[in-house]
Design an enzyme around this catalytic site. Structure first.
Site, PDB file in Angstrom:
ATOM      1  N   TYR A 137      47.693   7.477   3.740  1.00 49.43           N
ATOM      2  CA  TYR A 137      47.933   8.827   4.277  1.00 49.43           C
ATOM      3  C   TYR A 137      49.151   9.539   3.180  1.00 49.43           C
ATOM      4  O   TYR A 137      48.918  10.703   2.742  1.00 49.43           O
ATOM      5  CB  TYR A 137      48.659   8.984   5.860  1.00 49.43           C
ATOM      6  CG  TYR A 137      49.387  10.167   6.294  1.00 49.43           C
ATOM      7  CD1 TYR A 137      48.348  11.395   6.407  1.00 49.43           C
ATOM      8  CD2 TYR A 137      50.621  10.254   6.443  1.00 49.43           C
ATOM      9  CE1 TYR A 137      48.850  12.386   6.852  1.00 49.43           C
ATOM     10  CE2 TYR A 137      51.210  11.678   6.876  1.00 49.43           C
ATOM     11  CZ  TYR A 137      50.179  12.487   7.109  1.00 49.43           C
ATOM     12  OH  TYR A 137      50.893  13.815   7.561  1.00 49.43           O
TER      13      TYR A 137
HETATM   14  N1  LIG Z   1      52.560  15.777  13.240  1.00 48.75           N
HETATM   15  C1  LIG Z   1      53.549  15.374  12.299  1.00 48.75           C
HETATM   16  O1  LIG Z   1      54.452  14.681  12.782  1.00 48.75           O
HETATM   17  C2  LIG Z   1      53.567  15.785  10.998  1.00 48.75           C
HETATM   18  C3  LIG Z   1      54.710  15.605  10.170  1.00 48.75           C
HETATM   19  C4  LIG Z   1      54.607  16.386   8.880  1.00 48.75           C
HETATM   20  C5  LIG Z   1      53.361  16.968   8.369  1.00 48.75           C
HETATM   21  N2  LIG Z   1      52.463  17.143   9.158  1.00 48.75           N
HETATM   22  C6  LIG Z   1      51.404  17.576   8.758  1.00 48.75           C
HETATM   23  O2  LIG Z   1      50.964  18.982   9.590  1.00 48.75           O
HETATM   24  C7  LIG Z   1      49.481  19.003   9.443  1.00 48.75           C
HETATM   25  C8  LIG Z   1      49.109  19.176  11.011  1.00 48.75           C
HETATM   26  O3  LIG Z   1      49.205  17.974  11.574  1.00 48.75           O
HETATM   27  P1  LIG Z   1      49.066  17.896  13.330  1.00 48.75           P
HETATM   28  O4  LIG Z   1      50.341  17.149  13.683  1.00 48.75           O
HETATM   29  O5  LIG Z   1      48.694  19.190  13.704  1.00 48.75           O
HETATM   30  O6  LIG Z   1      47.683  16.971  13.231  1.00 48.75           O
HETATM   31  P2  LIG Z   1      46.800  17.093  14.580  1.00 48.75           P
HETATM   32  O7  LIG Z   1      47.155  17.401  15.856  1.00 48.75           O
HETATM   33  O8  LIG Z   1      45.976  15.628  14.513  1.00 48.75           O
HETATM   34  O9  LIG Z   1      45.682  18.049  14.172  1.00 48.75           O
HETATM   35  C9  LIG Z   1      44.544  17.801  13.070  1.00 48.75           C
HETATM   36  C10 LIG Z   1      43.726  18.865  13.007  1.00 48.75           C
HETATM   37  O10 LIG Z   1      43.046  18.754  11.464  1.00 48.75           O
HETATM   38  C11 LIG Z   1      41.710  18.906  11.876  1.00 48.75           C
HETATM   39  N3  LIG Z   1      40.872  18.164  10.984  1.00 48.75           N
HETATM   40  C12 LIG Z   1      41.101  16.837  10.579  1.00 48.75           C
HETATM   41  N4  LIG Z   1      39.990  16.517   9.737  1.00 48.75           N
HETATM   42  C13 LIG Z   1      39.263  17.455   9.558  1.00 48.75           C
HETATM   43  C14 LIG Z   1      38.012  17.893   8.896  1.00 48.75           C
HETATM   44  N5  LIG Z   1      37.500  16.789   8.259  1.00 48.75           N
HETATM   45  N6  LIG Z   1      37.706  19.012   8.893  1.00 48.75           N
HETATM   46  C15 LIG Z   1      37.991  19.751   9.549  1.00 48.75           C
HETATM   47  N7  LIG Z   1      39.018  19.631  10.520  1.00 48.75           N
HETATM   48  C16 LIG Z   1      39.849  18.508  10.403  1.00 48.75           C
HETATM   49  C17 LIG Z   1      41.327  18.594  13.451  1.00 48.75           C
HETATM   50  O11 LIG Z   1      40.287  18.950  13.880  1.00 48.75           O
HETATM   51  P3  LIG Z   1      39.330  18.366  14.966  1.00 48.75           P
HETATM   52  O12 LIG Z   1      40.381  18.981  16.545  1.00 48.75           O
HETATM   53  O13 LIG Z   1      37.994  18.921  14.947  1.00 48.75           O
HETATM   54  O14 LIG Z   1      39.461  16.931  14.810  1.00 48.75           O
HETATM   55  C18 LIG Z   1      42.777  19.185  13.998  1.00 48.75           C
HETATM   56  O15 LIG Z   1      42.684  20.677  14.100  1.00 48.75           O
HETATM   57  C19 LIG Z   1      48.741  18.044   8.674  1.00 48.75           C
HETATM   58  O16 LIG Z   1      48.817  18.622   7.187  1.00 48.75           O
HETATM   59  C20 LIG Z   1      49.952  16.834   8.581  1.00 48.75           C
HETATM   60  O17 LIG Z   1      49.664  16.078   7.430  1.00 48.75           O
HETATM   61  C21 LIG Z   1      52.280  16.571  10.355  1.00 48.75           C
END
Ligand SMILES: NC(=O)c1ccc[n+]([C@@H]2O[C@H](COP(=O)([O-])OP(=O)(O)OC[C@H]3O[C@@H](n4cnc5c(N)ncnc54)[C@H](OP(=O)(O)O)[C@@H]3O)[C@@H](O)[C@H]2O)c1
Length: 321
Positions: A137
């Site tokens: 990751y």
């Molecule tokens: N959560 C944290 O603590 C954290 C911290 C720092 C940075 N981030 C960053 O923040 C961003 C959002 O994270 P989040 O927490 O919102 O994650 P999340 O709730 O798991 O959501 C992930 C999203 O990505 C989509 N996705 C994954 N694979 C895909 C693909 N192949 N094609 C199209 N859509 C895809 C998923 O769609 P589906 O619903 O269709 O699966 C979902 O909408 C990410 O870039 C992550 O690296 C997160």
């Protein structure tokens, strides 16, 4: 403004969509499922059926700005899952955006892009990315960020907003995982959860994304954080308390957790098991390393400051559940 959003069905994307619609923007959002179509419509956006593998300029139409939040964020999965979604997927979105004539590209990055297993103490944006990290990751988010920086140009301004440990109402990852482990009486601290961490409440991140619509330089990354650091134990116990969960005091010393994580991961890979191992090396690393950061750059360049304090966020989370 007309904005294309990826990851709208996720924790960050959903909150970003609600904010953008509220501010009067027209939002076209990537969707790969019927449930996501419904969600996006219910929040006032227009779903566009595509994914990180298939996205083309036609899907973006005449959108002027892209917010790229979609990513494979799981702690476990097929070996190439992170590279395919996060590196190749980001490159696909960048290529489509460039061809569609997008003017501004906001990438949701992460401090994980700096991490190869070390502690971080008040690191700022000068700290180098870790594209060769042993954690897929981390490596994939570092490489994705490098691609975003390389795509920055006079025609398309590309910048990165870097939250750390996003929390708050709507969390689809961390709090549900804590809940699940608690139900199985399986929660175990590593080094008593003493590691210190920065964090980013979802409201603070969404505020930063709103600022980045018009502020921030191309080719730059910005950490956006809460008002204070806490121990992982304070953070996780606070989140668990919002659901009236008690995590207990079971603890593994770091050396044992690292050996166990490596053993479980090795066995699962060797036997090609599709289920998730009870412990893996990445989870042990995340739960044991200090990770504190400095967001002075965002405060200066974006005019960012947290709109909700850590204390208020925890109190609000308790009321929300
Ligand atoms: N959560 C944290 O603590 C954290 C911290 C720092 C940075 N981030 C960053 O923040 C961003 C959002 O994270 P989040 O927490 O919102 O994650 P999340 O709730 O798991 O959501 C992930 C999203 O990505 C989509 N996705 C994954 N694979 C895909 C693909 N192949 N094609 C199209 N859509 C895809 C998923 O769609 P589906 O619903 O269709 O699966 C979902 O909408 C990410 O870039 C992550 O690296 C997160």
């Amino acid at each position: 403004m007309k904005i294309f959003l990826t990851g709208a069905s996720g924790f960050v994307g959903k909150a970003a969509l609600a904010m953008l619609v509220d501010r009067g923007h027209e939002v076209v959002a990537m969707s790969r499922r019927a449930e996501s179509d419904q969600l996006i419509k219910s929040l006032g956006g227009r779903p566009e059926r595509c994914d990180l593998e298939s996205i083309k300029a036609e899907h973006l139409g005449d959108c002027e700005l892209v917010i790229h939040s979609a990513a494979y964020v799981e702690a476990w999965g097929p070996k190439d899952a992170w590279f395919k979604a996060n590196v190749l997927g980001t490159e696909n979105v960048l290529k489509a955006a460039k061809q569609a004539g997008v003017k501004r590209f906001i990438h949701i990055g992460t401090e994980a892009g700096l991490v190869h297993g070390q502690d971080l103490f008040k690191a700022d944006e000068h700290y180098p990315l870790a594209p060769d990290s042993p954690y897929p990751y981390c490596a994939s988010k570092a490489q994705a960020e490098q691609s975003v920086m390389a795509a920055n140009s006079a025609e398309m301004t590309c910048l990165v907003i870097r939250p750390r440990l996003i929390w708050g109402p709507g969390d689809q990852t961390l709090l549900p995982a804590i809940e699940q482990m608690c139900e199985r009486n399986a929660w175990v601290w590593i080094n008593h959860g003493k590691a210190m961490t920065s964090s980013t409440h979802i409201d603070n991140l969404i505020h930063a994304i709103e600022l980045a619509l018009t502020k921030g330089e191309g080719g730059e990354a910005y950490f956006v954080l809460d008002d204070a650091d806490h121990s992982l134990r304070q953070m996780i116990e606070g989140m668990a308390a919002s659901k009236n969960l008690e995590l207990g005091n079971k603890n593994l010393p770091l050396w044992f957790a690292e050996a166990l994580g490596a053993l479980c991961e090795g066995m699962w890979r060797l036997l090609n098991l599709s289920s998730e191992p009870p412990l893996n090396k990445y989870a042990v690393m995340v739960m044991s390393r200090n990770c504190t950061l400095d967001d002075s750059k965002a405060r200066k360049a974006l005019g960012y400051s947290p709109i909700i304090s850590w204390q208020e966020g925890m109190a609000q989370l308790g009321k929300a559940h």
